[in-house]
Design a protein around this motif. Structure first.
Motif, PDB file in Angstrom:
ATOM      1  N   LEU A   1      -7.485  13.590 -29.586  1.00 11.21           N
ATOM      2  CA  LEU A   1      -8.653  12.927 -29.003  1.00 11.21           C
ATOM      3  C   LEU A   1      -9.019  13.486 -27.636  1.00 11.21           C
ATOM      4  N   LEU A   2      -8.029  13.897 -26.862  1.00 14.25           N
ATOM      5  CA  LEU A   2      -8.314  14.413 -25.516  1.00 14.25           C
ATOM      6  C   LEU A   2      -8.698  15.883 -25.521  1.00 14.25           C
ATOM      7  N   LEU A   3      -8.058  16.681 -26.348  1.00 17.02           N
ATOM      8  CA  LEU A   3      -8.300  18.128 -26.340  1.00 17.02           C
ATOM      9  C   LEU A   3      -9.323  18.575 -27.371  1.00 17.02           C
ATOM     10  N   ARG A   4      -9.566  17.772 -28.389  1.00 17.91           N
ATOM     11  CA  ARG A   4     -10.503  18.126 -29.456  1.00 17.91           C
ATOM     12  C   ARG A   4     -10.254  19.542 -29.980  1.00 17.91           C
ATOM     13  N   PRO A   5      -9.060  19.829 -30.457  1.00 15.58           N
ATOM     14  CA  PRO A   5      -8.741  21.188 -30.905  1.00 15.58           C
ATOM     15  C   PRO A   5      -9.488  21.533 -32.187  1.00 15.58           C
ATOM     16  N   ASN A   6      -9.675  22.805 -32.408  1.00 20.59           N
ATOM     17  CA  ASN A   6     -10.303  23.285 -33.633  1.00 20.59           C
ATOM     18  C   ASN A   6      -9.243  23.361 -34.737  1.00 20.59           C
ATOM     19  N   VAL A   7      -9.332  22.447 -35.686  1.00 24.10           N
ATOM     20  CA  VAL A   7      -8.386  22.432 -36.808  1.00 24.10           C
ATOM     21  C   VAL A   7      -9.131  22.626 -38.122  1.00 24.10           C
ATOM     22  N   ALA A   8     -10.253  23.352 -38.056  1.00 26.92           N
ATOM     23  CA  ALA A   8     -11.080  23.549 -39.245  1.00 26.92           C
ATOM     24  C   ALA A   8     -10.300  24.233 -40.362  1.00 26.92           C
ATOM     25  N   ASP A   9      -9.409  25.169 -40.006  1.00 26.15           N
ATOM     26  CA  ASP A   9      -8.653  25.877 -41.033  1.00 26.15           C
ATOM     27  C   ASP A   9      -7.703  24.939 -41.773  1.00 26.15           C
ATOM     28  N   ILE A  10      -7.104  23.982 -41.047  1.00 28.52           N
ATOM     29  CA  ILE A  10      -6.209  23.020 -41.688  1.00 28.52           C
ATOM     30  C   ILE A  10      -6.994  22.088 -42.599  1.00 28.52           C
ATOM     31  N   VAL A  11      -8.154  21.629 -42.135  1.00 29.85           N
ATOM     32  CA  VAL A  11      -8.996  20.758 -42.952  1.00 29.85           C
ATOM     33  C   VAL A  11      -9.422  21.480 -44.221  1.00 29.85           C
ATOM     34  N   GLU A  12      -9.852  22.725 -44.079  1.00 30.96           N
ATOM     35  CA  GLU A  12     -10.315  23.494 -45.235  1.00 30.96           C
ATOM     36  C   GLU A  12      -9.201  23.712 -46.255  1.00 30.96           C
ATOM     37  N   THR A  13      -7.968  23.921 -45.760  1.00 29.01           N
ATOM     38  CA  THR A  13      -6.848  24.225 -46.650  1.00 29.01           C
ATOM     39  C   THR A  13      -6.265  22.980 -47.293  1.00 29.01           C
ATOM     40  N   PHE A  14      -6.114  21.909 -46.513  1.00 25.39           N
ATOM     41  CA  PHE A  14      -5.347  20.757 -46.979  1.00 25.39           C
ATOM     42  C   PHE A  14      -6.176  19.507 -47.258  1.00 25.39           C
ATOM     43  N   VAL A  15      -7.452  19.507 -46.899  1.00 25.74           N
ATOM     44  CA  VAL A  15      -8.285  18.318 -47.129  1.00 25.74           C
ATOM     45  C   VAL A  15      -9.502  18.731 -47.961  1.00 25.74           C
ATOM     46  N   PRO A  16      -9.347  18.825 -49.274  1.00 24.66           N
ATOM     47  CA  PRO A  16     -10.459  19.248 -50.128  1.00 24.66           C
ATOM     48  C   PRO A  16     -11.540  18.171 -50.219  1.00 24.66           C
ATOM     49  N   ASP A  17     -12.672  18.553 -50.753  1.00 33.12           N
ATOM     50  CA  ASP A  17     -13.794  17.625 -50.915  1.00 33.12           C
ATOM     51  C   ASP A  17     -13.552  16.772 -52.157  1.00 33.12           C
ATOM     52  N   GLN A  18     -12.763  15.710 -51.981  1.00 37.38           N
ATOM     53  CA  GLN A  18     -12.386  14.816 -53.068  1.00 37.38           C
ATOM     54  C   GLN A  18     -12.592  13.369 -52.620  1.00 37.38           C
ATOM     55  N   PRO A  19     -12.598  12.429 -53.579  1.00 33.24           N
ATOM     56  CA  PRO A  19     -12.736  11.009 -53.207  1.00 33.24           C
ATOM     57  C   PRO A  19     -11.636  10.577 -52.243  1.00 33.24           C
ATOM     58  N   LEU A  20     -11.976   9.583 -51.432  1.00 31.92           N
ATOM     59  CA  LEU A  20     -11.055   9.134 -50.391  1.00 31.92           C
ATOM     60  C   LEU A  20      -9.727   8.671 -50.972  1.00 31.92           C
TER      61      LEU A  20
END
Length: 279
Positions: free
Chosen positions: A139-158
């Motif tokens: 929350l404080l640093l707002r790091p770029n974790v787009a690669d982790i989201v793309e790899t481990f959080v697919p576009d699927q139902p919640l």
């Protein structure tokens, strides 16, 4: 711990075991932090030490070096998912220590251990501290974790993402604890004695793999190193793997929650934000 207790732990350990275990651990720690060519050098150095450890029948260094050689070999050959790397390496390690007569009985770390009131308190405290650190870092640093989201959080139902996050947390915690509080800490304790040096070396190795993980960067390494120290202490106090595993599971659930509920929505908004900026 008294001198007599330390001597009882290290009694019968070949003189080469301690320097070999420390050297292999340092090579393994350095590999994620250096450029590719240097990582190949670290892997090659680990392989040379593995040959020496096996030639001298070092019961702490030999299985550790095999584990590290397989890990580094898989990563350098292009295996992307580090939990898979650790899982395959642990299976190979288990096959070696069960199949080689002079190594049988060396994997004494692989047991449940106690989960008494003190261990439960330490596990909960480690989890709460880790959760506070992870939320603050994100929350404080707002790091770029787009690669982790793309790899481990697919576009699927919640619902599927939540179930997948729980399963991943349990499996990832199992292989990371088996590797760092199991194989590595056990080898260091066996060769150096269960002092702070062994605890610190395994924590540094654990921190190093977070250079591109969650948390990431040099601050992420520092946070993961502190967490590795806490889990190492819990592992020793419990005398087994269940307590550090369960603390790690709940910490990974926090990470999964941040990725699914905070990072993923932010990632989805970024293209829209770029369009707004363009106008």
């Amino acid at each position: 711990m008294s001198i007599l207790q330390r001597q009882s732990v290290t009694r019968g350990v070949p003189k080469l075991d301690a320097p070999l275990v420390v050297s292999v651990t340092l090579f393994f720690t350095a590999a994620p932090l250096v450029p590719y060519n240097a990582a190949i050098g670290a892997a090659s150095g680990t392989a040379v030490l593995a040959v020496l450890a096996w030639y001298k029948r070092c019961r702490a260094a030999a299985p550790l070096s095999i584990f590290c050689v397989i890990c580094l070999g898989l990563v350098l050959s292009g295996v992307r998912y580090f939990p898979l790397v650790l899982g395959l390496s642990l299976l190979s390690y288990a096959g070696v220590v069960r199949g080689v007569p002079w190594l049988r009985g060396t994997a004494t770390w692989a047991q449940w251990g106690s989960f008494d009131a003190t261990v439960r308190f330490l596990s909960v405290a480690a989890w709460l501290l880790a959760a506070a650190a992870l939320f603050s870092w994100y929350l404080l640093l707002r790091p770029n974790v787009a690669d982790i989201v793309e790899t481990f959080v697919p576009d699927q139902p919640l619902g599927l993402l939540i179930a997948g996050g729980l399963i991943f947390s349990m499996l990832n915690a199992a292989v990371e604890e088996g590797a760092y509080r199991g194989v590595i800490l056990h080898a260091l304790d066996r060769s150096l004695g269960p002092g702070f040096a062994a605890l610190l070396l395994q924590a540094l190795a654990f921190g190093a793999i977070h250079i591109r993980g969650f948390p990431r960067g040099w601050l992420g390494i520092g946070l993961a190193c502190i967490y590795g120290l806490l889990l190492g202490l819990i592992r020793r106090r419990a005398g087994g793997m269940f307590a550090p595993w369960i603390a790690h599971v709940f910490t990974d659930i926090v990470i999964a929650g941040i990725l699914v509920f905070l990072a993923r929505p932010n990632q989805a908004l970024e293209p829209t934000q770029h369009l707004v900026d363009a106008y």
